[in-house]
Design an enzyme around this catalytic site. Structure first.
Site, PDB file in Angstrom:
ATOM      1  N   LYS A 140      19.725  -0.928 -10.856  1.00 31.65           N
ATOM      2  CA  LYS A 140      21.042  -1.356 -10.362  1.00 31.65           C
ATOM      3  C   LYS A 140      21.112  -2.879 -10.217  1.00 31.65           C
ATOM      4  O   LYS A 140      22.088  -3.489 -10.639  1.00 31.65           O
ATOM      5  CB  LYS A 140      21.364  -0.714  -8.995  1.00 31.65           C
ATOM      6  N   ARG A 161      26.029   4.291   0.540  1.00 37.78           N
ATOM      7  CA  ARG A 161      24.797   5.052   0.383  1.00 37.78           C
ATOM      8  C   ARG A 161      24.950   6.464   0.955  1.00 37.78           C
ATOM      9  O   ARG A 161      24.002   7.236   0.955  1.00 37.78           O
ATOM     10  CB  ARG A 161      23.660   4.413   1.171  1.00 37.78           C
ATOM     11  N   ARG A 209       7.066  -2.819  -9.788  1.00 40.91           N
ATOM     12  CA  ARG A 209       8.091  -3.853  -9.585  1.00 40.91           C
ATOM     13  C   ARG A 209       7.644  -4.902  -8.556  1.00 40.91           C
ATOM     14  O   ARG A 209       7.054  -4.574  -7.540  1.00 40.91           O
ATOM     15  CB  ARG A 209       9.378  -3.178  -9.071  1.00 40.91           C
ATOM     16  N   ARG A 235       7.641  -5.404  -2.506  1.00 41.11           N
ATOM     17  CA  ARG A 235       8.407  -4.985  -1.338  1.00 41.11           C
ATOM     18  C   ARG A 235       7.663  -3.864  -0.623  1.00 41.11           C
ATOM     19  O   ARG A 235       7.103  -2.974  -1.261  1.00 41.11           O
ATOM     20  CB  ARG A 235       9.784  -4.463  -1.782  1.00 41.11           C
ATOM     21  N   ARG A 288      12.192   7.222  -0.119  1.00 39.99           N
ATOM     22  CA  ARG A 288      13.472   6.681  -0.599  1.00 39.99           C
ATOM     23  C   ARG A 288      14.137   7.655  -1.573  1.00 39.99           C
ATOM     24  O   ARG A 288      15.360   7.783  -1.579  1.00 39.99           O
ATOM     25  CB  ARG A 288      13.248   5.315  -1.281  1.00 39.99           C
TER      26      ARG A 288
HETATM   27  P1  AMP Z   1      18.014  -1.689  -1.863  1.00 36.24           P
HETATM   28  O1  AMP Z   1      17.588  -3.081  -2.112  1.00 36.24           O
HETATM   29  O2  AMP Z   1      19.428  -1.407  -2.266  1.00 36.24           O
HETATM   30  O3  AMP Z   1      17.037  -0.675  -2.423  1.00 36.24           O
HETATM   31  O4  AMP Z   1      17.991  -1.481  -0.263  1.00 36.24           O
HETATM   32  C1  AMP Z   1      16.806  -1.662   0.481  1.00 36.24           C
HETATM   33  C2  AMP Z   1      16.949  -1.019   1.838  1.00 36.24           C
HETATM   34  O5  AMP Z   1      18.023  -1.659   2.565  1.00 36.24           O
HETATM   35  C3  AMP Z   1      17.308   0.456   1.845  1.00 36.24           C
HETATM   36  O6  AMP Z   1      16.195   1.301   1.644  1.00 36.24           O
HETATM   37  C4  AMP Z   1      17.898   0.596   3.248  1.00 36.24           C
HETATM   38  O7  AMP Z   1      16.893   0.581   4.230  1.00 36.24           O
HETATM   39  C5  AMP Z   1      18.693  -0.699   3.377  1.00 36.24           C
HETATM   40  N1  AMP Z   1      20.056  -0.521   2.845  1.00 36.24           N
HETATM   41  C6  AMP Z   1      20.602  -1.111   1.750  1.00 36.24           C
HETATM   42  N2  AMP Z   1      21.877  -0.712   1.567  1.00 36.24           N
HETATM   43  C7  AMP Z   1      22.146   0.173   2.561  1.00 36.24           C
HETATM   44  C8  AMP Z   1      23.276   0.957   2.921  1.00 36.24           C
HETATM   45  N3  AMP Z   1      24.404   0.939   2.184  1.00 36.24           N
HETATM   46  N4  AMP Z   1      23.181   1.742   4.028  1.00 36.24           N
HETATM   47  C9  AMP Z   1      22.073   1.766   4.774  1.00 36.24           C
HETATM   48  N5  AMP Z   1      20.956   1.088   4.486  1.00 36.24           N
HETATM   49  C10 AMP Z   1      20.977   0.278   3.395  1.00 36.24           C
END
Ligand code: AMP
Length: 209
Positions: free
Chosen positions: A13, A88, A127, A153, A164
């Site tokens: 994404k 989400r 990654r 990360r 996840r």
């Molecule tokens: P990402 O970089 O999109 O994989 O997001 C990393 C982490 O940020 C996720 O695993 C959540 O802990 C938090 N996060 C990101 N977007 C959201 C969202 N829309 N709602 C809740 N937590 C989020």
């Protein structure tokens, strides 16, 4: 173009978002990047989000929704935006619909990047992410975009990846049917060359915008 990008962690994404945002000249709004920037700056929001992020759980809707609501008041979204990582869950999707309805600027489309679990695990565990600009990369010591140092990360470690994926299946996947019912969903395969995936996405989006 007001676009939401949805897909499991590791579907690409962030990478696709960058190309699509540049193509349509719209800001790329990644809630994960906003949380990571807050974490890096040590803000109260970052501190609040960290334990959820490290465990692969979702940050509370109240916190996330407010953050997005605020971001969507900035001037740069006047010609559209690309949301990456939000919504989400269905509750967030409903909040987004309400925020946009208030401004009479509904979503143009929701682009789903689809990919198998087996491929995701391989991608995520190799990654690395830039400490400065959060660009993801594989097999490099320095960020290909800005030259910053890269790190793994916490939530790209094997045990957290599994959680996840569960969180995605339980909480995020239901938004696919939500958006299908709204007539907004476009699905493209996230397997193959990055440029080809972008081309497929742009071609599919040209039919709705
Ligand atoms: P990402 O970089 O999109 O994989 O997001 C990393 C982490 O940020 C996720 O695993 C959540 O802990 C938090 N996060 C990101 N977007 C959201 C969202 N829309 N709602 C809740 N937590 C989020």
């Amino acid at each position: 173009m007001r676009l939401v990008l949805v897909g499991p962690p590791g579907a690409g994404k962030g990478t696709q978002a960058q190309f699509l945002a540049a193509h349509y000249s719209i800001p790329h709004i990644s809630t994960g990047d906003i949380f990571r920037a807050n974490l890096k700056a040590g803000t109260p929001l970052g501190v609040q989000a960290q334990s959820f992020m490290d465990r692969g759980e979702l940050v509370a809707d109240s916190v996330t929704n407010e953050m997005v609501k605020d971001r969507l008041t900035h001037d740069d979204v006047a010609n559209g935006f690309l949301l990456d990582g939000f919504p989400r869950n269905v509750a967030q999707a409903e909040v987004l619909r309400a925020i946009l309805a208030e401004k009479a600027t509904p979503l143009t489309a929701v682009l789903e990047l689809s990919i198998d679990d087996a491929e995701i695990i391989g991608r995520l565990s190799s990654r690395r992410t830039c400490k400065d600009c959060f660009q993801p990369s594989v097999g490099v010591d320095k960020c290909p975009l800005c030259g910053g140092d890269v790190y793994q990360r916490e939530d790209d470690k094997a045990e957290v990846i599994a959680r996840r994926l569960e969180v995605y299946a339980e909480q995020t996947a239901p938004i696919i049917s939500f958006y299908r019912n709204e007539g907004l969903l476009i699905t493209v395969s996230a397997t193959g060359k990055v440029e080809e995936i972008t081309e497929h996405a742009i071609s599919a989006l040209s039919r709705v915008s």
